[in-house]
Design a protein around this motif. Structure first.
Motif, short mmCIF file in Angstrom:
data_model
loop_
_atom_site.label_atom_id
_atom_site.label_comp_id
_atom_site.label_asym_id
_atom_site.label_seq_id
_atom_site.Cartn_x
_atom_site.Cartn_y
_atom_site.Cartn_z
N GLY A 57 9.73 55.41 37.52
CA GLY A 57 9.92 56.71 38.16
C GLY A 57 8.74 57.65 37.95
O GLY A 57 8.86 58.86 38.15
N GLY A 58 7.59 57.12 37.51
CA GLY A 58 6.44 57.99 37.23
C GLY A 58 6.58 58.70 35.90
O GLY A 58 5.83 59.61 35.60
N ILE A 59 7.54 58.26 35.12
CA ILE A 59 7.84 58.96 33.87
C ILE A 59 7.49 58.09 32.67
O ILE A 59 7.94 56.95 32.56
N SER A 60 6.67 58.66 31.80
CA SER A 60 6.43 57.99 30.52
C SER A 60 7.54 58.43 29.56
O SER A 60 7.91 59.59 29.54
N PRO A 61 8.01 57.50 28.74
CA PRO A 61 9.04 57.90 27.77
C PRO A 61 8.49 58.75 26.63
O PRO A 61 9.25 59.34 25.88
N ILE A 62 7.16 58.84 26.54
CA ILE A 62 6.58 59.41 25.31
C ILE A 62 6.93 60.88 25.10
O ILE A 62 7.13 61.33 23.97
N ASN A 63 7.01 61.66 26.19
CA ASN A 63 7.25 63.09 26.00
C ASN A 63 8.65 63.36 25.45
O ASN A 63 8.82 64.16 24.53
#
Ligand SMILES: CC1=C(CCC(=O)O)c2cc3nc(cc4[nH]c(cc5[nH]c(cc1n2)c(C)c5CCC(=O)O)c(CCC(=O)O)c4C)C(CCC(=O)O)=C3C
Ligand SMILES: [Fe+2]
Length: 447
Positions: free
Chosen positions: A131-137
């Motif tokens: 989804g264009g989302i990194s889990p890191i944040n």
């Protein structure tokens, strides 16, 4: 290859995936004017015995005359002045939080680095698939919350802020926010455990550049907390993860009708350009381990885990690498985990426990390179596969990190309020000191 003045020019012209000093860094012990991180650390750690600083109690109490500022660690000097900090900065990599963020984020990561466009497009697909989302944040928001709870439970009374190198909230924004809230002495905890340019030196550069970009250099100081790969904080969660992984692979093998087959433990970390790894000192570590310092630190962790987890007794292990980027012509540390487990399968290994010791949480690298790619490779090879857990926000990790932070926080008697427990054998201090693995990149503007 070691970069010497003689081959420096060709090294500069060859494609460099990671900027770094073009000469082998001067070892801290070879300089007289720059205290090393070891000395800086021990200045903090030993000041209770050497130079007690009474009466330096609570800095949050408002408008007394400010004590002298600790000098910005990134500038290559430090001091054992009273280290009552006003705020903790949780400093991390940052990641995209939607499809529109992906390309701008990747451009931030790779500014001036010679990473081929094809590689960027390739990496973009990893983020796009999520989804264009990194889990890191979100992981860092969670870690910040967990650290705040632990700090509050210990009545340490210090606020925690969060900022990133490559995405919102950028360090510039967080520094301005901390300054506006009246904080002047910042203690920075970076979410990277090992030494090296990407994990240590570059953050120091970032802090220094940010002080310049925000115009806050004269008013704010930042001290970076030491690396923590050797600490109980980082090791204990991996011990549990290793034991759980062995049990799972044994169960898988049993189910597959191979009750006598034994898992192999495959440790894996982020690859870096070989010459960057080789530029790291000190020589004593290179001599002891017969490899570069980056690999040596990971080998030390791997060996310690193998020796201290009873379930691992007698099992084979290896150190492998993941997430290589840069030009194919530039050597990076090898073997790649996919190649390594392919050879393992050919040699008769029936199952692997993959230990992601390079990462503190389930970053995109872990989700893609391990949970997707390496897992697929294992499936094609018919290998039983288990990817072990990262420390994340496990209680042992969070409370151990606060122990490490405690080394820098002084109580009313001027003594550190606690210490991290270093459990991986070896003398690891002073490796990423002010004179090591840092190159200032004035060309990069981030705001
Ligand atoms: C040693 C190391 C760590 C471990 C220490 C630590 O944990 O900090 C790490 C962590 C991370 N690396 C990350 C992401 C990326 N790294 C890249 C590129 C690079 N990494 C490098 C090294 C490392 N990187 C290097 C030498 C490069 C080449 C270009 C450069 O010199 O910078 C690229 C560019 C595309 C590509 O080439 O892959 C991306 C997108 C994320 C975020 C993941 C998420 O979003 O969840 C994290 C935590
Ligand atoms: Fe990376």
């Amino acid at each position: 290859m070691t970069i010497t003045p003689e081959n420096r020019e060709s090294a500069e012209n060859s494609e460099s995936a990671e900027p770094h000093q073009n000469t082998r860094p001067v070892h801290p012990t070879e300089t007289s004017d720059h205290p090393t991180e070891a000395q800086a650390d021990s200045a903090v750690a030993e000041s209770s015995q050497a130079t007690p600083t009474p009466g330096t109690e609570n800095k949050t109490e408002g408008a007394e005359a400010p004590a002298p500022l600790p000098v910005d660690y990134a500038e290559g000097t430090t001091t054992d002045e009273p280290s009552n900090y006003d705020a903790i900065l949780l400093a991390s990599f940052g990641g995209p939080e939607g499809q529109d963020d992906v390309i701008p984020f990747l451009r931030n990561v790779t500014t001036g680095r010679g990473i081929p466009d094809e590689r960027l497009e390739e990496v973009a697909t990893h983020y796009r698939a999520n989804g264009g989302i990194s889990p890191i944040n979100q992981q860092n928001r969670d870690l910040k919350g967990a650290l705040e709870a632990e700090v509050a439970a210990r009545q340490l009374n210090i606020p925690i802020y969060w900022g990133n190198r490559n995405w919102n909230p950028f360090f510039t924004e967080t520094f301005r926010e901390m300054h506006a809230a009246g904080h002047r002495r910042i203690l920075a905890l970076v979410t990277s455990a090992y030494n090296g340019y990407s994990s240590c030196g570059q953050y120091r550069e970032d802090f220094s550049l940010t002080l310049d970009e925000t115009g806050l250099r004269e008013e704010m100081s930042v001290v970076k907390v030491r690396q923590f790969f050797m600490d109980k904080a980082f090791i204990d969660p991996f011990k549990d993860a290793l034991a759980a992984g062995i049990a799972d692979v044994r169960a898988q093998l049993e189910q597959a009708g191979k009750p006598d087959a034994q898992p192999k433990i495959v440790f894996v970390t982020h690859s870096i350009p070989s010459r960057n790894a080789e530029a790291m000192g000190p020589d004593r570590v290179i001599e002891e381990y017969g490899t570069d310092v980056y690999s040596a630190e990971h080998l030390a962790v791997a060996r310690h885990l193998m020796a201290s987890v009873p379930e691992a007794a007698g099992l084979e292990h290896s150190l492998t690498f993941q997430s290589r980027s840069g030009s194919p012509k530039t050597p990076w540390l090898e073997p790649d985990i996919n190649d390594a487990i392919t050879e393992d399968a050919e040699a008769g290994v029936a199952g692997v426990v993959v230990m992601p010791i390079g990462f503190v949480s389930d970053h995109m690298e872990v989700l893609w390179d391990l949970d997707t790619e390496a897992k697929d490779t294992a499936a094609e090879l018919g290998l039983a596969y288990h990817r072990a857990a990262t420390p994340g926000i496990q209680e042992k990790f969070v409370s151990g990190l606060v122990d490490v932070l405690s080394e820098y926080l002084k109580g009313v008697n001027g003594e550190p309020v606690g210490f991290g427990e270093q459990v991986v054998p070896g003398q690891w201090s002073g490796i990423c000191g002010p004179c090591n693995c840092t190159r200032f990149r004035k060309d990069v503007a981030r705001s």
